[in-house]
Design an enzyme around this catalytic site. Structure first.
Site, PDB file in Angstrom:
ATOM      1  N   ASP A 141       0.832  -1.203   0.000  1.00  0.00           N
ATOM      2  CA  ASP A 141       0.000   0.000   0.000  1.00  0.00           C
ATOM      3  C   ASP A 141       0.871   1.259   0.000  1.00  0.00           C
ATOM      4  OD1 ASP A 141      -2.300   1.520   0.103  1.00  0.00           O
ATOM      5  OD2 ASP A 141      -3.157   0.451   1.809  1.00  0.00           O
TER       6      ASP A 141
ATOM      7  N   ASP B  98     -10.862   2.159  -3.105  1.00  0.00           N
ATOM      8  CA  ASP B  98     -11.387   1.980  -1.751  1.00  0.00           C
ATOM      9  C   ASP B  98     -12.898   2.129  -1.746  1.00  0.00           C
ATOM     10  OD1 ASP B  98      -9.181   1.276  -0.390  1.00  0.00           O
ATOM     11  OD2 ASP B  98      -8.825   3.201   0.584  1.00  0.00           O
TER      12      ASP B  98
HETATM   13  C1  GLA Z   1      -5.710   2.117   2.156  1.00  0.00           C
HETATM   14  C2  GLA Z   1      -6.122   0.952   1.290  1.00  0.00           C
HETATM   15  C3  GLA Z   1      -7.161   0.116   2.009  1.00  0.00           C
HETATM   16  C4  GLA Z   1      -6.629  -0.360   3.329  1.00  0.00           C
HETATM   17  C5  GLA Z   1      -6.158   0.812   4.163  1.00  0.00           C
HETATM   18  C6  GLA Z   1      -5.440   0.353   5.417  1.00  0.00           C
HETATM   19  O1  GLA Z   1      -6.738   3.027   2.301  1.00  0.00           O
HETATM   20  O2  GLA Z   1      -6.586   1.393   0.051  1.00  0.00           O
HETATM   21  O3  GLA Z   1      -7.555  -0.965   1.199  1.00  0.00           O
HETATM   22  O4  GLA Z   1      -5.579  -1.269   3.112  1.00  0.00           O
HETATM   23  O5  GLA Z   1      -5.270   1.644   3.433  1.00  0.00           O
HETATM   24  O6  GLA Z   1      -5.018   1.395   6.182  1.00  0.00           O
END
Ligand code: GLA
Length: 704
Positions: free
Chosen positions: A443, A513
């Protein structure tokens, strides 16, 4: 003479490659064509020299023009590809430009990139150093640029901008890390008014790059000349290049088609699966990611329960998301949310006393593979790492640090080899403790917002953007070299790393997301323009949706997620017994059609931008099987649509079956057997009604 010989040799090399010779021909011509450098003489009397250029430098002595002349050309072929190298040299300055063009025998995508080096008396400055900078001859008065733009939870919006005579359409991604949001480094140039999925001349231009980028399409004053540019964005400052050092541009991948946008997309998908993604055509597992099911609040028992739940539904992998790491007062836990721990890659034993190796074994006992979330590029100011190394994150001299998420998040300085080494060593130790680790979600939850490096010299600060991305590439490559079996997902606050640069080292991307299936229909439609379905992670989540509060049927959530790499992101205990039973059947259906979706050819039949409903068709390479998705948006009453399939064998006989059904609720009357010709010419009639209705059909050739 030399030049003609070179072209002839190249053509001969390409000619042996049966289908690439035809389909890649135009893209190859463009890649081998003119490379517009600032200062070259032009035949245009009014211009005299090229000013709209893809390569522009300030020489060590302050001069600004280039006059490049070809000094050599070589063609090398292998059984699978053909590579041309063209060497150019400035007629006065000791500056060389090497252009590379690579074609493949099994797909029409053409890769092209440029290397720049010099032996001037001091450093030169690169004002622009594009991967492709070429005029495109096309007899049309209508040129449009298809682009993907967006933001967190709203990625990959498709739009088409008209390029007016004398003007330029410019797509800039300036974030540096979450590069794919603002303007994805992939565009299609559409020549003519009538371009659609099936018709018209289209040039795809995509960069293999996860940093800043700039793609431009310019038409001259009378519209007779269209110029296409794509490369690293240098508006953040010119790149300083020392004598003897080579600057390599990202690869640009060109696809030309006279058969519309659909064919361009399919060629990108094919190329990515065959020549880019580390695990190529391997089928991607049905997994459960812990994020939306538990966020930061979990115990070992929560995770074991999730494992049991996903296994029952037919899942193949469990992925532990954020919240498992950090030490002492900087441990990441549910009370501090996202304010601490990034940078300290050790398990939070207060939360997971048995450690990650044990968790992975527990997963294995349940017949599941194990995956882990990491965010290597980032740190919190609340971390031991930043306390010990306050100069390891990006920062500007004399200015307060601008922090991101949790008001404590900073971007580590990946230009610094010591930082990369530290991250590699820390994470390598974590991975070593999980010998069966099969998957990593990488990430990246901040853009570069303190554009300064303590590692780079004061006069090299603008080099940060390019050098950072090369640091990212190097780190990913190192992990990959040590553990090539691990599949990696690129994520950046959702779909911020939906790019070919990341896919060189990763096998998939988290598309957004936003997991609301209604919104996902648009986001995934956008992603599909360039990126293959196998790489597009799509998860079934809870209803009401956590981001939009929209309530949708479980079937709809499945049908939308099944058009990519299906997974879950919920706590299975929140599902009723009926829902679990439905999910079990849905996963079984998906596993049957998975090879078609993940490896097949995609035909986009109906756009959600044009109707309150969207349809996607995947056809296996052999044309023996297909999967058709009809995904309603908000439908007033009932809607009857005829879906004319594509890409089938007209003379074969097929059976069509609706799958993933709710008992008693069918969306089409289907004959026992139907020819490919009829499926393509007469189609299947589908009835959708109300909001969020959907249907999936499995098409299979019947034995003769
Ligand atoms: C980002 C990612 C999510 C999740 C969060 C965790 O927003 O896109 O899918 O993994 O971080 O903090």
């Amino acid at each position: 003479m030399k030049l003609t010989k070179g072209i002839a040799a190249f053509a001969a090399a390409v000619a042996v490659a049966a289908f690439a010779a035809q389909d890649a021909g135009r893209a190859t011509e463009l890649a081998l064509g003119e490379y517009l450098a600032f200062g070259q003489l032009t035949k245009d009397y009014y211009e005299a020299i090229v000013k709209h250029a893809g390569l522009q430098v300030i020489h060590a002595d302050g001069a600004v023009t280039l006059r490049l002349q070809e000094i050599g050309r070589e063609v090398a072929t292998t059984p699978v590809s053909s590579s041309t190298t063209i060497r150019l040299k400035d007629e006065y300055y000791p500056l060389e430009v090497t252009r590379h063009v690579k074609t493949w025998n099994d797909c029409a995508a053409v890769e092209t990139w440029v290397e720049i080096r010099h032996a001037e008396t001091g450093p030169i400055k690169l004002i622009r150093a594009d991967s492709i900078a070429t005029p495109v001859a096309a007899s049309t008065n209508a040129v449009r640029v298809l682009s993907l733009t967006g933001r967190a939870k709203n990625e990959a919006n498709v739009s088409e901008s008209r390029v007016v005579k004398g003007q330029t359409v410019e797509l800039i991604s300036s974030a540096g890390t979450r590069d794919a949001w603002e303007a994805n480094a992939a565009m299609m140039v559409l020549f003519g008014e009538d371009v659609d999925e099936e018709r018209g001349a289209v040039l795809g231009v995509a960069l293999e790059w996860a940093g800043t980028s700039c793609s431009r399409v310019r038409r001259n004053w009378d519209g007779k000349r269209t110029e296409v540019f794509a490369g690293v964005d240098m508006t953040t400052g010119p790149y300083t290049l020392d004598p003897g050092v080579t600057f390599t541009t990202p690869k640009a991948i060109l696809v030309w088609s006279e058969k519309g946008k659909g064919e361009v997309s399919r060629e990108y998908h094919r190329w990515a699966r065959r020549h880019l993604m580390p695990h190529g055509d391997a089928l991607h597992p049905v997994l459960l990611n812990s994020w939306e099911g538990s966020y930061f609040s979990f115990t070992e028992q929560t995770l074991l329960d999730m494992m049991a739940g996903v296994k029952e539904m037919g899942g193949e992998m469990f992925v532990l998301d954020d919240g498992w790491f950090g030490r002492g007062r900087y441990a990441r836990d549910e009370t501090n949310r996202a304010t601490a721990g990034l940078g300290d890659w050790c398990v939070n034993t207060a939360k997971l006393p048995h450690g990650l190796g044990w968790l992975a074994e527990e997963a294995a006992k349940r017949g599941l593979q194990f995956g882990l979330w990491v965010e290597p590029e980032m740190a919190n100011t609340n971390s031991w790492l930043t306390q010990e190394h306050p100069d390891w994150f990006l920062q500007e001299k004399g200015r307060p640090v601008v922090c991101g998420r949790g008001k404590t998040q900073v971007v580590l300085d990946l230009t610094n080899p010591a930082v990369r080494d530290n991250l590699f060593t820390q994470l390598d130790a974590v991975y070593s403790a999980i010998p069966s680790l099969a998957y990593v979600k990488w990430d990246c939850n901040a853009s570069i917002h303190n554009p300064g490096s303590t590692y780079l010299a004061p006069d090299r600060q603008p080099n940060l953007w390019y050098d950072y991305t090369q640091g990212y590439n190097e780190l990913l490559a190192r992990f990959q070299a040590k553990r090539p079996q691990i599949m990696v997902q690129a994520c950046a606050s959702g779909g911020g790393r939906m790019d070919f640069g990341s896919l060189r080292y990763t096998d998939e991307f988290w598309a957004s997301d936003c997991t609301d299936p209604y919104r996902r229909i648009f986001i995934q439609w956008g992603a599909s323009q360039f990126y293959p379905a196998s790489a597009m992670a799509c998860h079934v989540t809870a209803s009401p949706n956590h981001q939009t509060k929209r309530v949708t049927p479980l079937k709809y959530r499945f049908d939308v997620a099944m058009t990519g790499r299906l997974g879950f992101e919920l706590h299975p205990k929140d599902l009723s017994a009926e829902e679990v039973a439905f999910a079990k059947a849905a996963v079984a259906d998906y596993k049957r059609i998975r090879p078609i979706v993940q490896r097949g050819d995609l035909y986009r039949l109906v756009s959600p931008y044009e109707k309150p409903f969207s349809s996607l068709l995947y056809v296996s390479e052999s044309k023996d099987s297909a999967a058709v998705f009809a995904l309603g948006l908000k439908i007033d009453g009932e809607r009857v649509e005829v879906l004319k399939l594509r890409g089938l064998n007209p003379d074969a006989s097929y059976s069509v079956q609706e799958i993933n059904c709710i008992p008693g609720r069918h969306h089409a009357k289907l004959p026992a057997a139907i020819s490919g010709r009829d499926l393509m010419e007469k189609g299947i009639t589908v009835r959708l009604s109300g909001d969020y209705d959907s249907a999936v059909f499995e098409v299979a050739a019947t034995a003769r």
